[in-house]
Write a protein that holds these residues in place. Structure first.
Motif, mmCIF file in Angstrom:
data_model
loop_
_atom_site.group_PDB
_atom_site.id
_atom_site.type_symbol
_atom_site.label_atom_id
_atom_site.label_comp_id
_atom_site.label_asym_id
_atom_site.label_seq_id
_atom_site.Cartn_x
_atom_site.Cartn_y
_atom_site.Cartn_z
ATOM 1 N N TYR A 11 -33.056 5.668 -1.292
ATOM 2 C CA TYR A 11 -34.333 5.129 -1.759
ATOM 3 C C TYR A 11 -34.591 5.694 -3.145
ATOM 4 O O TYR A 11 -34.048 6.729 -3.527
ATOM 5 C CB TYR A 11 -35.488 5.479 -0.812
ATOM 6 C CG TYR A 11 -35.625 6.954 -0.562
ATOM 7 C CD1 TYR A 11 -36.379 7.752 -1.409
ATOM 8 C CD2 TYR A 11 -34.979 7.554 0.503
ATOM 9 C CE1 TYR A 11 -36.483 9.115 -1.212
ATOM 10 C CE2 TYR A 11 -35.085 8.915 0.717
ATOM 11 C CZ TYR A 11 -35.833 9.696 -0.133
ATOM 12 O OH TYR A 11 -35.926 11.046 0.075
ATOM 13 N N SER A 26 -40.386 -3.131 -2.424
ATOM 14 C CA SER A 26 -40.764 -2.595 -1.121
ATOM 15 C C SER A 26 -39.974 -3.267 -0.012
ATOM 16 O O SER A 26 -39.383 -4.328 -0.191
ATOM 17 C CB SER A 26 -42.260 -2.767 -0.921
ATOM 18 O OG SER A 26 -42.973 -2.045 -1.907
ATOM 19 N N ARG A 40 -46.584 -4.031 -3.262
ATOM 20 C CA ARG A 40 -46.047 -3.237 -4.368
ATOM 21 C C ARG A 40 -46.772 -1.907 -4.558
ATOM 22 O O ARG A 40 -46.254 -0.982 -5.152
ATOM 23 C CB ARG A 40 -46.120 -4.027 -5.678
ATOM 24 C CG ARG A 40 -45.307 -5.303 -5.638
ATOM 25 C CD ARG A 40 -43.822 -4.981 -5.524
ATOM 26 N NE ARG A 40 -43.047 -6.189 -5.345
ATOM 27 C CZ ARG A 40 -42.204 -6.379 -4.351
ATOM 28 N NH1 ARG A 40 -42.039 -5.473 -3.420
ATOM 29 N NH2 ARG A 40 -41.513 -7.494 -4.250
ATOM 30 N N GLY A 69 -45.878 5.087 -0.395
ATOM 31 C CA GLY A 69 -45.574 5.270 -1.808
ATOM 32 C C GLY A 69 -45.212 6.712 -2.106
ATOM 33 O O GLY A 69 -44.734 7.444 -1.236
ATOM 34 N N THR A 95 -43.413 7.648 1.198
ATOM 35 C CA THR A 95 -42.214 6.846 1.445
ATOM 36 C C THR A 95 -40.942 7.669 1.610
ATOM 37 O O THR A 95 -40.166 7.390 2.535
ATOM 38 C CB THR A 95 -42.055 5.783 0.344
ATOM 39 O OG1 THR A 95 -43.132 4.832 0.489
ATOM 40 C CG2 THR A 95 -40.733 5.049 0.431
ATOM 41 N N ILE A 117 -43.389 1.232 0.930
ATOM 42 C CA ILE A 117 -43.727 0.885 -0.453
ATOM 43 C C ILE A 117 -42.736 1.605 -1.358
ATOM 44 O O ILE A 117 -42.522 2.810 -1.248
ATOM 45 C CB ILE A 117 -45.175 1.292 -0.780
ATOM 46 C CG1 ILE A 117 -46.152 0.518 0.115
ATOM 47 C CG2 ILE A 117 -45.476 1.058 -2.266
ATOM 48 C CD1 ILE A 117 -47.598 0.963 0.007
ATOM 49 N N ALA A 118 -42.088 0.852 -2.239
ATOM 50 C CA ALA A 118 -41.030 1.400 -3.095
ATOM 51 C C ALA A 118 -41.546 2.523 -3.995
ATOM 52 O O ALA A 118 -42.691 2.490 -4.442
ATOM 53 C CB ALA A 118 -40.425 0.290 -3.947
#
Length: 119
Positions: A11, A26, A40, A69, A95, A117-118
């Motif tokens: 990730y 995401s 996002r 996040g 995350t 969430i990225a």
């Protein structure tokens, strides 16, 4: 891994590598499938964005693991209430922690959905 749950290999840099494939942005994993997820930032997280989790139901998902996040944040009351009403458990954290925990839990055979969430 639980059933054929795809592992999260990596990730960061705005996406994820899942079962060897790169996903930009995401990510939502339900059962054995990983999807691009339009959330996002944590402010975009709403009940509708989790429709696939609710559609899977308790037969496939016992709880939802949320990656919020870069830092931990409490999901909205609306999201928490909807998850509870669906009869699912809810765990939320940053995350990176959620991605690592997902791999541990699926290796133990747990049935979960994972929304990340990225970062």
């Amino acid at each position: 891994m639980a059933r054929d749950a795809p592992p999260i290999d990596a990730y960061g840099d705005g996406g994820f590598r899942v079962a060897g494939a790169r996903h930009e942005g995401s990510l939502l994993i339900v059962g054995d499938a990983a999807y691009d997820w339009p959330v996002r930032r944590r402010e975009d997280l709403d009940v509708e964005s989790l429709a696939a989790v609710f559609a899977a139901g308790r037969a496939q998902v016992e709880f939802l693991l949320l990656g919020m996040g870069a830092s931990n944040a409490l999901p909205t009351r609306e999201v928490r209430d909807a998850v509870r009403a669906a009869g699912l458990g809810l765990e939320f954290m940053d995350t990176p922690s959620a991605a690592r925990l997902y791999n541990v839990l699926t290796s133990e055979g747990r049935r979960l959905a994972c929304a990340l969430i990225a970062v």
